[in-house]
Each structure stands twice: as structure tokens, then as C-alpha cells.
Design a protein around this motif. Structure first.
Motif, PDB file in Angstrom:
ATOM      1  N   TRP A  68      -5.058  80.506 -10.775  1.00  0.00           N
ATOM      2  CA  TRP A  68      -5.863  79.381 -11.227  1.00  0.00           C
ATOM      3  C   TRP A  68      -5.316  78.707 -12.484  1.00  0.00           C
ATOM      4  CZ3 TRP A  68      -6.693  81.177 -15.965  1.00  0.00           C
ATOM      5  CH2 TRP A  68      -6.803  82.550 -16.128  1.00  0.00           C
ATOM      6  N   ALA A  69      -4.365  79.303 -13.157  1.00  0.00           N
ATOM      7  CA  ALA A  69      -3.918  78.846 -14.476  1.00  0.00           C
ATOM      8  C   ALA A  69      -3.358  77.420 -14.465  1.00  0.00           C
ATOM      9  CB  ALA A  69      -2.896  79.808 -15.055  1.00  0.00           C
ATOM     10  N   ALA A  70      -2.508  77.100 -13.528  1.00  0.00           N
ATOM     11  CA  ALA A  70      -1.886  75.770 -13.522  1.00  0.00           C
ATOM     12  C   ALA A  70      -2.937  74.675 -13.411  1.00  0.00           C
ATOM     13  CB  ALA A  70      -0.874  75.653 -12.383  1.00  0.00           C
ATOM     14  N   ARG A  71      -3.899  74.866 -12.525  1.00  0.00           N
ATOM     15  CA  ARG A  71      -4.939  73.838 -12.347  1.00  0.00           C
ATOM     16  C   ARG A  71      -5.830  73.717 -13.576  1.00  0.00           C
ATOM     17  NH1 ARG A  71      -6.741  71.179  -8.638  1.00  0.00           N
ATOM     18  NH2 ARG A  71      -8.880  71.906  -8.612  1.00  0.00           N
ATOM     19  N   LEU A  72      -6.172  74.841 -14.201  1.00  0.00           N
ATOM     20  CA  LEU A  72      -7.005  74.800 -15.406  1.00  0.00           C
ATOM     21  C   LEU A  72      -6.267  74.124 -16.556  1.00  0.00           C
ATOM     22  CD1 LEU A  72      -9.527  75.543 -17.041  1.00  0.00           C
ATOM     23  CD2 LEU A  72      -8.474  77.788 -17.451  1.00  0.00           C
ATOM     24  N   PHE A  73      -5.029  74.528 -16.797  1.00  0.00           N
ATOM     25  CA  PHE A  73      -4.252  73.929 -17.880  1.00  0.00           C
ATOM     26  C   PHE A  73      -4.056  72.430 -17.641  1.00  0.00           C
ATOM     27  CE2 PHE A  73      -1.874  78.210 -18.513  1.00  0.00           C
ATOM     28  CZ  PHE A  73      -2.990  78.768 -19.097  1.00  0.00           C
ATOM     29  N   TYR A  74      -3.789  72.079 -16.387  1.00  0.00           N
ATOM     30  CA  TYR A  74      -3.578  70.675 -16.041  1.00  0.00           C
ATOM     31  C   TYR A  74      -4.851  69.859 -16.277  1.00  0.00           C
ATOM     32  CZ  TYR A  74      -2.180  66.507 -13.521  1.00  0.00           C
ATOM     33  OH  TYR A  74      -1.872  65.213 -13.204  1.00  0.00           O
ATOM     34  N   ARG A  85      -5.391  62.518 -27.256  1.00  0.00           N
ATOM     35  CA  ARG A  85      -4.876  63.649 -28.019  1.00  0.00           C
ATOM     36  C   ARG A  85      -3.528  64.075 -27.431  1.00  0.00           C
ATOM     37  NH1 ARG A  85      -9.821  67.751 -28.576  1.00  0.00           N
ATOM     38  NH2 ARG A  85      -8.094  69.037 -29.310  1.00  0.00           N
ATOM     39  N   ASP A  86      -2.524  63.222 -27.637  1.00  0.00           N
ATOM     40  CA  ASP A  86      -1.215  63.378 -26.999  1.00  0.00           C
ATOM     41  C   ASP A  86      -0.543  64.718 -27.297  1.00  0.00           C
ATOM     42  OD1 ASP A  86      -1.614  60.864 -25.989  1.00  0.00           O
ATOM     43  OD2 ASP A  86      -0.214  59.884 -27.352  1.00  0.00           O
ATOM     44  N   LYS A  87      -0.544  65.150 -28.535  1.00  0.00           N
ATOM     45  CA  LYS A  87       0.128  66.400 -28.897  1.00  0.00           C
ATOM     46  C   LYS A  87      -0.488  67.584 -28.139  1.00  0.00           C
ATOM     47  CE  LYS A  87       1.215  69.417 -32.762  1.00  0.00           C
ATOM     48  NZ  LYS A  87       0.939  69.735 -34.158  1.00  0.00           N
ATOM     49  N   ASP A  88      -1.809  67.651 -28.122  1.00  0.00           N
ATOM     50  CA  ASP A  88      -2.485  68.732 -27.401  1.00  0.00           C
ATOM     51  C   ASP A  88      -2.268  68.608 -25.897  1.00  0.00           C
ATOM     52  OD1 ASP A  88      -3.513  69.799 -29.810  1.00  0.00           O
ATOM     53  OD2 ASP A  88      -5.264  68.484 -29.713  1.00  0.00           O
ATOM     54  N   ALA A  89      -2.285  67.373 -25.394  1.00  0.00           N
ATOM     55  CA  ALA A  89      -2.051  67.156 -23.968  1.00  0.00           C
ATOM     56  C   ALA A  89      -0.662  67.643 -23.577  1.00  0.00           C
ATOM     57  CB  ALA A  89      -2.218  65.675 -23.613  1.00  0.00           C
ATOM     58  N   ARG A  90       0.342  67.338 -24.408  1.00  0.00           N
ATOM     59  CA  ARG A  90       1.709  67.811 -24.133  1.00  0.00           C
ATOM     60  C   ARG A  90       1.745  69.331 -24.022  1.00  0.00           C
ATOM     61  NH1 ARG A  90       2.845  64.396 -28.154  1.00  0.00           N
ATOM     62  NH2 ARG A  90       4.004  62.532 -27.693  1.00  0.00           N
ATOM     63  N   GLU A  91       1.074  70.003 -24.966  1.00  0.00           N
ATOM     64  CA  GLU A  91       1.070  71.471 -24.956  1.00  0.00           C
ATOM     65  C   GLU A  91       0.512  72.010 -23.645  1.00  0.00           C
ATOM     66  OE1 GLU A  91      -1.229  75.249 -26.988  1.00  0.00           O
ATOM     67  OE2 GLU A  91      -1.241  73.349 -28.069  1.00  0.00           O
ATOM     68  N   TYR A  92      -0.604  71.458 -23.192  1.00  0.00           N
ATOM     69  CA  TYR A  92      -1.222  71.985 -21.979  1.00  0.00           C
ATOM     70  C   TYR A  92      -0.533  71.523 -20.700  1.00  0.00           C
ATOM     71  CZ  TYR A  92      -4.532  74.788 -24.385  1.00  0.00           C
ATOM     72  OH  TYR A  92      -5.079  75.784 -25.158  1.00  0.00           O
ATOM     73  N   PHE A  93       0.066  70.342 -20.693  1.00  0.00           N
ATOM     74  CA  PHE A  93       0.893  69.975 -19.544  1.00  0.00           C
ATOM     75  C   PHE A  93       2.100  70.917 -19.468  1.00  0.00           C
ATOM     76  CE2 PHE A  93      -0.946  65.494 -19.493  1.00  0.00           C
ATOM     77  CZ  PHE A  93      -1.593  65.675 -18.280  1.00  0.00           C
ATOM     78  N   ALA A  94       2.677  71.258 -20.607  1.00  0.00           N
ATOM     79  CA  ALA A  94       3.813  72.192 -20.629  1.00  0.00           C
ATOM     80  C   ALA A  94       3.384  73.563 -20.127  1.00  0.00           C
ATOM     81  CB  ALA A  94       4.395  72.286 -22.034  1.00  0.00           C
TER      82      ALA A  94
END
Length: 140
Positions: A68-74, A85-94
């Protein structure tokens, strides 16, 4: 059921179902998916801040590749992006990209877009290329 209600344009009903007593009895996979649906219902209702809260579950801190991790992080990254919140979005897309071994998301593409680069296919491989210099050979 909650996802169906949301699909039928009834996000309030989807949220009711996500709060039903039976929801606490779900396994981790189903519980995380239900949080993603509830967050989507909040977004449907025009409240991305509440959607972010829906997704702030203990599993968000997971560092291992769980089903489930990829879908939750995405989902979390997508809401962060919507909120600017671009910086945080980058972290979670990564993070989504790192655990998405089955290609469930387009986290690579979304991350590249936030970084201002594009993914280019070269001989069955994917490489990062500077979007400003798309004409250059990405292997150089």
C-alpha cells in the motif's frame, strides 16, 4: 463501498462509510485504501487541507516497500502539490517512486515535473533529461 459512493458523486456518504465501526476492523491494506478514498472525498468537497489530515496515518512514516505504500505516499504528495507545498510534495513523490515497483503510480513523472526535468526513453531505459535542453542527448 466508500469508493463507490464517491464515484457516484456522494462524497459525504463516502466519509460516513469511512468512519463506520467496521472500518477499524480492516487490515492495513484496506485501512490505508479507505484513508485514500476519504481524502479524495474531502478533495471532492473542496477541502484539500482536510484531505491531508485524512492521510496523516502512522503508515505514512513507513520506510519499507509495503503493498500500500506507493499509493499512500503518492496520494499524500498529490495533496501537498495541490496545496503548493512543493518541497514536501517532492519528498513524498520520491518516496512513492522508490517503493512503486509495480508501476501503480506516475510518481516518477510527477517528481520530474516538479524538478523541471523530463523523463526520456532511450533504448528501453528511462533517463532524466533537463527539460530546458530537450534537444541535447540525455546520455551525455
Amino acid at each position: 463501498m466508500a469508493d463507490c459512493e464517491r464515484g457516484l458523486g456522494r462524497p459525504e456518504r463516502a466519509l460516513e462509510l469511512s468512519r463506520a465501526p467496521e472500518a477499524s476492523e480492516l487490515d492495513t491494506d484496506a485501512r490505508v485504501e479507505l484513508r485514500i478514498v476519504a481524502a479524495g472525498a474531502r478533495r471532492d468537497m473542496g477541502n484539500p487541507e482536510a484531505a491531508l489530515v485524512e492521510l496523516q496515518v502512522p503508515e505514512l512514516k513507513e520506510r519499507r516497500a509495503r503493498p500500500w505504500a506507493a499509493r499512500l505516499f503518492y496520494a499524500y504528495a498529490d495533496v501537498l502539490d495541490e496545496l503548493g507545498r512543493d518541497k514536501d510534495a517532492r519528498e513524498y513523490f520520491a518516496r512513492a517512486s522508490a517503493v512503486d515497483r509495480e508501476g501503480q503510480t506516475d510518481a516518477d513523472e510527477r517528481l520530474a515535473e516538479l524538478e523541471g526535468i523530463e523523463l526520456v526513453a532511450v533504448d528501453d531505459d528511462v533517463v532524466w533529461a533537463d527539460a530546458e535542453d530537450a534537444e541535447a542527448d540525455p546520455r551525455a
